[in-house]
Design a protein around this motif. Structure first.
Motif, PDB file in Angstrom:
ATOM      1  N   VAL A  54     142.812 -56.050   2.057  1.00 24.09           N
ATOM      2  CA  VAL A  54     142.412 -56.680   0.799  1.00 24.09           C
ATOM      3  C   VAL A  54     141.325 -55.861   0.096  1.00 24.09           C
ATOM      4  N   GLN A  55     140.426 -55.257   0.859  1.00 20.18           N
ATOM      5  CA  GLN A  55     139.374 -54.434   0.259  1.00 20.18           C
ATOM      6  C   GLN A  55     139.951 -53.157  -0.353  1.00 20.18           C
ATOM      7  N   ARG A  56     140.976 -52.612   0.260  1.00 15.90           N
ATOM      8  CA  ARG A  56     141.636 -51.425  -0.291  1.00 15.90           C
ATOM      9  C   ARG A  56     142.285 -51.774  -1.626  1.00 15.90           C
ATOM     10  N   HIS A  57     142.961 -52.919  -1.657  1.00 15.00           N
ATOM     11  CA  HIS A  57     143.598 -53.354  -2.897  1.00 15.00           C
ATOM     12  C   HIS A  57     142.546 -53.623  -3.970  1.00 15.00           C
ATOM     13  N   GLN A  58     141.445 -54.239  -3.600  1.00 15.89           N
ATOM     14  CA  GLN A  58     140.376 -54.494  -4.555  1.00 15.89           C
ATOM     15  C   GLN A  58     139.826 -53.196  -5.135  1.00 15.89           C
ATOM     16  N   LYS A  59     139.718 -52.173  -4.303  1.00 14.33           N
ATOM     17  CA  LYS A  59     139.245 -50.877  -4.775  1.00 14.33           C
ATOM     18  C   LYS A  59     140.202 -50.304  -5.815  1.00 14.33           C
ATOM     19  N   ILE A  60     141.499 -50.386  -5.546  1.00 16.02           N
ATOM     20  CA  ILE A  60     142.507 -49.901  -6.497  1.00 16.02           C
ATOM     21  C   ILE A  60     142.448 -50.719  -7.776  1.00 16.02           C
ATOM     22  N   TYR A  61     142.408 -52.054  -7.656  1.00 14.92           N
ATOM     23  CA  TYR A  61     142.351 -52.913  -8.839  1.00 14.92           C
ATOM     24  C   TYR A  61     141.123 -52.617  -9.696  1.00 14.92           C
TER      25      TYR A  61
END
Length: 105
Positions: A54-61
């Motif tokens: 989820v943190q990886r996705h948040q970084k991309i977002y």
């Protein structure tokens, strides 16, 4: 500037060793040549080290959020790996329920 090009430029901020962006719009309803609405991103970078999914996705977002709007990118599939996790393969995308139907022979 095309959305795919903008997406690629923004994701370069992660210093990826591998970046693949697939425009999967043709597999979705309402497709027409040149449409850019559905993308799949496969990115390999050590900036994801120690981060949960989820943190990886948040970084991309946080990088590409302005492109995620009804008039721009409708769907973004993200596959984010560290160098140690990357096997050289990404998962296939599921078929869309609203994909254009082709006449059977």
């Amino acid at each position: 500037m095309q959305l795919q090009t903008q997406l690629e430029e923004l994701l370069q901020k992660c210093s990826p060793s591998h970046l693949e962006i697939l425009n999967e719009s043709s597999g979705h309803g309402g497709y027409f040549p040149g449409k850019e609405s559905h993308f799949k991103v496969t990115i390999v970078s050590d900036v994801f080290q120690g981060l949960r999914l989820v943190q990886r996705h948040q970084k991309i977002y946080s990088l590409v959020g302005d492109l995620l709007a009804p008039s721009k990118i409708h769907a973004l599939a993200i596959h984010a790996y560290t160098h140690d996790e990357w096997t050289g393969e990404r998962p296939d995308s599921p078929n869309c329920a609203h994909a254009p139907k082709h006449a059977s022979s």
